[in-house]
Motif scaffolding. Structure first.
Motif, short mmCIF file in Angstrom:
data_model
loop_
_atom_site.label_atom_id
_atom_site.label_comp_id
_atom_site.label_asym_id
_atom_site.label_seq_id
_atom_site.Cartn_x
_atom_site.Cartn_y
_atom_site.Cartn_z
N ARG A 37 2.24 17.92 -21.91
CA ARG A 37 1.06 17.05 -22.00
C ARG A 37 0.40 16.78 -20.66
NH1 ARG A 37 3.41 12.31 -25.68
NH2 ARG A 37 3.35 13.35 -27.70
N GLY A 38 1.00 17.31 -19.58
CA GLY A 38 0.39 17.10 -18.27
C GLY A 38 0.66 15.72 -17.69
N GLU A 39 1.86 15.21 -17.91
CA GLU A 39 2.17 13.89 -17.35
C GLU A 39 2.81 13.95 -15.96
OE1 GLU A 39 2.82 11.92 -21.78
OE2 GLU A 39 4.47 11.81 -20.35
N LEU A 40 3.03 15.17 -15.45
CA LEU A 40 3.55 15.28 -14.08
C LEU A 40 2.42 15.02 -13.09
CD1 LEU A 40 5.85 18.44 -14.27
CD2 LEU A 40 6.47 16.03 -14.60
N ARG A 41 2.77 14.44 -11.96
CA ARG A 41 1.79 14.17 -10.91
C ARG A 41 2.32 14.72 -9.59
NH1 ARG A 41 -0.48 13.40 -14.74
NH2 ARG A 41 -1.51 11.54 -15.58
N LEU A 42 1.38 15.20 -8.76
CA LEU A 42 1.73 15.66 -7.42
C LEU A 42 1.45 14.55 -6.42
CD1 LEU A 42 2.35 17.90 -5.29
CD2 LEU A 42 -0.10 18.42 -5.34
N HIS A 43 2.50 14.12 -5.71
CA HIS A 43 2.28 13.21 -4.58
C HIS A 43 2.58 13.97 -3.29
CE1 HIS A 43 2.27 8.96 -6.54
NE2 HIS A 43 1.59 9.83 -7.26
N LEU A 44 1.91 13.56 -2.23
CA LEU A 44 2.06 14.24 -0.95
C LEU A 44 2.47 13.23 0.11
CD1 LEU A 44 -1.24 16.35 -0.98
CD2 LEU A 44 1.04 17.08 -1.70
N GLN A 45 3.41 13.64 0.96
CA GLN A 45 3.79 12.77 2.08
C GLN A 45 3.52 13.50 3.40
OE1 GLN A 45 7.94 11.58 2.60
NE2 GLN A 45 7.24 9.62 3.47
N GLU A 59 4.49 17.16 2.46
CA GLU A 59 5.51 17.59 1.50
C GLU A 59 5.05 17.22 0.09
OE1 GLU A 59 9.60 16.17 1.95
OE2 GLU A 59 10.23 17.42 0.23
N ALA A 60 5.21 18.17 -0.83
CA ALA A 60 4.88 17.95 -2.24
C ALA A 60 6.07 17.30 -2.94
CB ALA A 60 4.56 19.28 -2.91
N LEU A 61 5.84 16.17 -3.58
CA LEU A 61 6.92 15.45 -4.28
C LEU A 61 6.45 15.13 -5.69
CD1 LEU A 61 7.76 13.13 -1.25
CD2 LEU A 61 9.29 14.90 -2.19
N VAL A 62 7.27 15.47 -6.67
CA VAL A 62 6.85 15.30 -8.06
C VAL A 62 7.04 13.85 -8.52
CG1 VAL A 62 9.10 15.91 -9.09
CG2 VAL A 62 6.99 16.36 -10.37
N ARG A 63 6.16 13.40 -9.40
CA ARG A 63 6.28 12.12 -10.09
C ARG A 63 6.02 12.36 -11.57
NH1 ARG A 63 8.12 11.40 -5.83
NH2 ARG A 63 7.54 9.91 -4.22
N PRO A 268 -0.92 10.21 -4.01
CA PRO A 268 -1.78 11.27 -4.54
C PRO A 268 -2.77 11.73 -3.47
CG PRO A 268 -1.79 9.33 -5.99
CD PRO A 268 -1.09 8.94 -4.74
N VAL A 269 -3.22 12.96 -3.56
CA VAL A 269 -4.06 13.54 -2.50
C VAL A 269 -5.32 12.71 -2.26
CG1 VAL A 269 -5.24 15.17 -4.07
CG2 VAL A 269 -5.12 15.66 -1.61
N GLY A 270 -5.89 12.15 -3.32
CA GLY A 270 -7.11 11.35 -3.16
C GLY A 270 -6.89 10.16 -2.25
N GLN A 271 -5.75 9.51 -2.42
CA GLN A 271 -5.43 8.34 -1.58
C GLN A 271 -5.20 8.74 -0.13
OE1 GLN A 271 -2.26 5.64 -2.78
NE2 GLN A 271 -3.05 5.69 -4.86
N LEU A 272 -4.51 9.86 0.07
CA LEU A 272 -4.26 10.33 1.43
C LEU A 272 -5.56 10.64 2.15
CD1 LEU A 272 -1.34 12.90 1.63
CD2 LEU A 272 -1.45 10.57 2.48
N ARG A 273 -6.44 11.32 1.42
CA ARG A 273 -7.70 11.71 2.04
C ARG A 273 -8.56 10.49 2.32
NH1 ARG A 273 -10.30 17.12 -0.34
NH2 ARG A 273 -11.79 16.43 1.24
N ALA A 274 -8.56 9.53 1.43
CA ALA A 274 -9.34 8.31 1.66
C ALA A 274 -8.82 7.58 2.89
CB ALA A 274 -9.28 7.40 0.43
N ALA A 275 -7.49 7.52 3.04
CA ALA A 275 -6.90 6.85 4.19
C ALA A 275 -7.27 7.59 5.48
CB ALA A 275 -5.38 6.77 4.04
N ALA A 276 -7.23 8.92 5.44
CA ALA A 276 -7.57 9.72 6.63
C ALA A 276 -9.04 9.53 7.00
CB ALA A 276 -7.27 11.19 6.38
#
Ligand code: C2E
Ligand code: MG
Ligand code: MG
Ligand code: MG
Length: 281
Positions: A37-45, A59-63, A268-276
């Motif tokens: 169903r696509g409930e996995l999410r990609l988080h990045l550190q 680093e790619a970390l699954v949620r 999530p990538v969106g949050q990282l990019r917003a912070a950058a």
């Protein structure tokens, strides 16, 4: 009466076993559905280059965005995924999603995007004969450069069969991707394998940072491990940097890369990019 009691206990035990098996199957089914169903999410550190203070890698970390339980960390479902044979499905999804995500980021913002992304590879995926093809195909389909992909294999996974794993890693490297040894120093095993395992990056487990500040013995051991990595020509990343003192110690020891909550949490990538973008103004 004793016999009756024994019988009752036996029935209890069977009922308990039965309940546990049903529960296990139920959880496996839920995880399988979640993947579909696509409930996995990609988080990045971020992995930060300590001299320039730049996020050179992530680093790619699954949620798992579980509708019932909320956002779940890998520790709560990867063991189940492993026993249910679902771990390679998760790894394949993360690999593809990671390549897509970094490629899009680099296309959008060549200067601001990280240079590389690291993806954790489970023992089961490392054992799949089609892994080199999967990597090549995924890079081709997503358009990510091979130099931008680093595959992380834990020391424990490597130790299972050093002689068998080395040529497989060599094949992977011949596709242009790099290999990182993850959780280095937790395997309680001989160091001899470092001679035989073709790798590019050494990720020092966060346990080496515990009790570091103010202890010469701790600092001495960490210094030796950083030195070992450099002597072998590896890039050295310290994991689990939680405060400024630890970071200062690492910089003092010449450790070039750091990852940890003190620098940035996985997001999530969106949050990282917003912070950058905020930092850059
Ligand atoms: P890992 O590969 O060693 O990843 C680092 C873990 O340390 C991550 O936990 C990260 O959130 C956590 N961490 C980062 N900085 C700090 C810090 O300063 N302090 C502390 N205490 N922890 C920190 P996470 O995301 O819960 O992942 C746990 C493990 O699950 C990973 O350890 C990795 O072995 C596995 N994992 C995660 N994603 C995947 C995946 O897509 N595939 C596979 N096969 N395994 C994965
Ligand atoms: Mg890792
Ligand atoms: Mg690690
Ligand atoms: Mg770790």
């Amino acid at each position: 009466a004793a016999k009756e009691q024994g019988k009752a206990r036996c029935v209890d035990f069977q009922a308990d076993m039965h309940a546990r098996i049903v529960d296990q199957l139920d959880q496996e089914r839920r995880l399988k559905t979640a993947i579909e169903r696509g409930e996995l999410r990609l988080h990045l550190q971020p992995i930060v280059e300590t001299l320039a203070g730049r996020t050179e890698g992530v680093e790619a970390l699954v949620r798992w965005q579980d509708p019932a339980a909320g956002l779940r960390a890998p520790g709560t479902f990867l063991p189940l995924a492993e026993s249910a044979g679902l771990i390679t499905d998760i790894d394949r999804w993360i690999l593809r999603e990671s390549c897509l995500t970094l490629r899009a980021w680099q296309d959008d913002d060549a200067a601001g995007a990280p240079d590389w992304i690291t993806v954790n590879i489970s023992a089961a995926l490392l054992d799949s004969p089609d892994l080199p093809d999967l990597v090549t195909r995924t890079l081709r389909e997503t358009g990510l450069r091979p130099e931008a992909l680093v595959l992380e294999v834990t020391e424990t996974t490597l130790m299972r069969d050093v002689a068998g794993t080395a040529p497989r890693l060599e094949r992977l490297r011949s596709t242009g991707v790099r290999i990182a040894i993850d959780d280095f120093g937790t395997g309680y095993s001989s160091l001899g394998y470092l001679r035989d395992i073709p790798a590019d990056v050494l990720k020092i487990d966060r346990s080496f940072l515990e009790g570091l500040v103010g202890s010469d013995r701790h600092r001495g051991l960490l210094a030796a491990v950083v030195q070992l990595g450099h002597t072998l020509g590896l890039r050295v990343v310290a994991e689990g940097v939680e405060d400024a003192e630890q970071l200062a110690e690492l910089v003092g020891l010449g450790c070039r890369y750091a990852q940890g909550y003190h620098l940035a949490r996985p997001a999530p990538v969106g949050q990282l990019r917003a912070a950058a973008d905020l930092v850059r103004g």
